[in-house]
Design a protein around this motif. Sequence first.
Motif, PDB file in Angstrom:
ATOM      1  N   TRP A 320      37.616  41.965  35.846  1.00 36.12           N
ATOM      2  CA  TRP A 320      38.676  42.950  35.600  1.00 36.12           C
ATOM      3  C   TRP A 320      39.215  42.682  34.209  1.00 36.12           C
ATOM      4  O   TRP A 320      39.730  41.598  33.925  1.00 36.12           O
ATOM      5  CB  TRP A 320      39.744  42.801  36.669  1.00 36.12           C
ATOM      6  N   GLU A 329      35.083  48.730  37.845  1.00 38.53           N
ATOM      7  CA  GLU A 329      34.544  49.026  39.171  1.00 38.53           C
ATOM      8  C   GLU A 329      33.052  48.681  39.218  1.00 38.53           C
ATOM      9  O   GLU A 329      32.562  48.096  40.194  1.00 38.53           O
ATOM     10  CB  GLU A 329      34.761  50.498  39.504  1.00 38.53           C
ATOM     11  N   LEU A 332      32.737  44.912  39.269  1.00 42.87           N
ATOM     12  CA  LEU A 332      33.100  44.397  40.594  1.00 42.87           C
ATOM     13  C   LEU A 332      31.923  44.525  41.558  1.00 42.87           C
ATOM     14  O   LEU A 332      31.598  43.585  42.302  1.00 42.87           O
ATOM     15  CB  LEU A 332      34.321  45.148  41.126  1.00 42.87           C
ATOM     16  N   TYR A 393      42.646  34.244  42.709  1.00 43.15           N
ATOM     17  CA  TYR A 393      42.613  35.691  42.915  1.00 43.15           C
ATOM     18  C   TYR A 393      43.158  36.357  41.670  1.00 43.15           C
ATOM     19  O   TYR A 393      43.747  35.695  40.798  1.00 43.15           O
ATOM     20  CB  TYR A 393      43.374  36.115  44.178  1.00 43.15           C
ATOM     21  N   GLU A 480      40.448  43.003  48.945  1.00 42.14           N
ATOM     22  CA  GLU A 480      40.869  43.883  47.859  1.00 42.14           C
ATOM     23  C   GLU A 480      42.132  44.614  48.281  1.00 42.14           C
ATOM     24  O   GLU A 480      42.236  45.081  49.419  1.00 42.14           O
ATOM     25  CB  GLU A 480      39.805  44.929  47.542  1.00 42.14           C
ATOM     26  N   ARG A 482      44.173  47.940  47.113  1.00 43.30           N
ATOM     27  CA  ARG A 482      44.002  49.100  46.247  1.00 43.30           C
ATOM     28  C   ARG A 482      45.152  50.079  46.431  1.00 43.30           C
ATOM     29  O   ARG A 482      45.622  50.296  47.544  1.00 43.30           O
ATOM     30  CB  ARG A 482      42.669  49.802  46.546  1.00 43.30           C
ATOM     31  N   LEU A 494      42.484  49.066  41.708  1.00 45.19           N
ATOM     32  CA  LEU A 494      42.815  47.756  42.243  1.00 45.19           C
ATOM     33  C   LEU A 494      44.244  47.354  41.903  1.00 45.19           C
ATOM     34  O   LEU A 494      44.722  47.577  40.781  1.00 45.19           O
ATOM     35  CB  LEU A 494      41.881  46.689  41.674  1.00 45.19           C
ATOM     36  N   PHE A 497      42.513  41.434  43.865  1.00 44.97           N
ATOM     37  CA  PHE A 497      41.352  41.082  44.676  1.00 44.97           C
ATOM     38  C   PHE A 497      41.201  39.573  44.661  1.00 44.97           C
ATOM     39  O   PHE A 497      41.689  38.887  43.752  1.00 44.97           O
ATOM     40  CB  PHE A 497      40.072  41.777  44.195  1.00 44.97           C
TER      41      PHE A 497
END
Length: 506
Positions: A320, A329, A332, A393, A480, A482, A494, A497
């Motif tokens: 990210w 995305e 990920l 995280y 995750e 979101r 997000l 995550f």
Amino acid sequence: MCEDDHGIGRRALFVTSAAVALTLGTVSFSDGPAAEAADNQETRTVRGTLPPGSPDFVYLPVDVPAGVREIKVAYSYDKPSVPAGTQGNALDIGLFDERGTELGGKGFRGWSGGARSEFFVRADDATPGYLPGPVRPGTWHIALGPYTVAPQGLAYEITITLTYGEQGVTPTPVYPPSRAKGRGRAWYRGDCHMHSWYSDGRRTPAEIAALARAAGLDFINSSEHNTHSSHAHWADQAGDDLLIMLGEEVTTRNGHVLALGTEPGTFVDWRYRARDNRWARFAREIHRAGGLVVPAHPHATCVGCGWKFGFAEADAVEVWNGPFTPDDEATLAEWDNTLVASVREGHGRWLPAMGNSDAHRDPDAIGTPQTVVLADDLTREAVQEGIRVGRSYVAESKSVSLAFGVSGGHGEHAGIGERLRVDRDTPVTVRLEAQGAPRCSVRFVTDQGALFTSDPLPVSGAGTVEWHTTPSYAAYVRAELRHEAAVGPVPGVLAAFTNPIFLGRS
């Protein structure tokens, strides 16, 4: 002032293994200050044109006589209009001293990319991005990087000014400490990718440190493009509440990589492509210097930004980067595939993920996102170890806090980055506690994909979500959070995550 033309006829190719560079004709000056005018300066201007398909690096040798106090370089190049979809001109610049341009950077004196149109170097000072130090006689090299070249070619002009006189005293560098006060074993928040005015950013170290504190960060990492010149300018900004690690964003033509938390003064060369088979050598250099290897924004769409060296040498990957976008995305999803591969191959090695802001200037937000690391203390080594083993995280801001774990039926427990060693058919409870994520949905993602999605959390942003599975059904699970999606099946941006928790005995 003397002028020279470095056109096509004055160029000579030299080849070093797979790396090809172009060396132009040498710029010569007088034998010293006795021949100079009253202003004690000498200036030369050279002009030339680089055609499309030029090598990645073009070197302009400059014979520097004895008695020089300062070297100043100014340059410009044409920026013609080009059709839509065609690359225009962009020319980077840097400097190597009399020790040469050999790969490894022994002669490196600075790099400003395309951020500046001029720079100077002398013993007691240098333009941000460049290293102060003695101006010794010999052949120096101005390094040009034709990042992109328009179909019409890239016409450039370079002016070199030598100032004669007594050299100043080179300051002894002072670096930030490798530890801060900390809270013992705890979760610490950090941003390891940002840029100051020592590369192409617009903020000073003091401004960045103030923004880091306001963002709730406990640690940051200096990561200028292709220069370590900022390392000696962070000490005054560190404190009991902020650990400042030192590094570099190694910006190659086949992707960017963070050298995270290297020893002060470490320079990592960037002058190679994936096809040159050079990368493993420099990854080893980063490790020998005590740093982590973290490929940055692997799916960024800017020229040369996509990561093409593979992940064999990586300690983590920046999944990210800045505000969450389709590039993130894609990264990920690719990162999740590496988790599946690690399960399939059964070697136990997996690649942790992290997130960073890559902030350059206003309105880029330091700490958006930030990596939250479980570390034994607030030291460089402890933070690096937490990143390396995946006890972390990623959150969009200091407002988001997570507690994520799994438990078996007989009191077994594992947290982020760990393994719950239970039999294949043992019932497992997955539990996430969240704070600061209003109206966000929680998704539990496994090697089969997203197997559970919760209802949105309340507007308070706090909530607890549980899910039940077995190791035979889910080899790992990660979480995750979101934001509510704008339309249909889009999963939403997000908010946070986690790295995975692995299930099963192997």
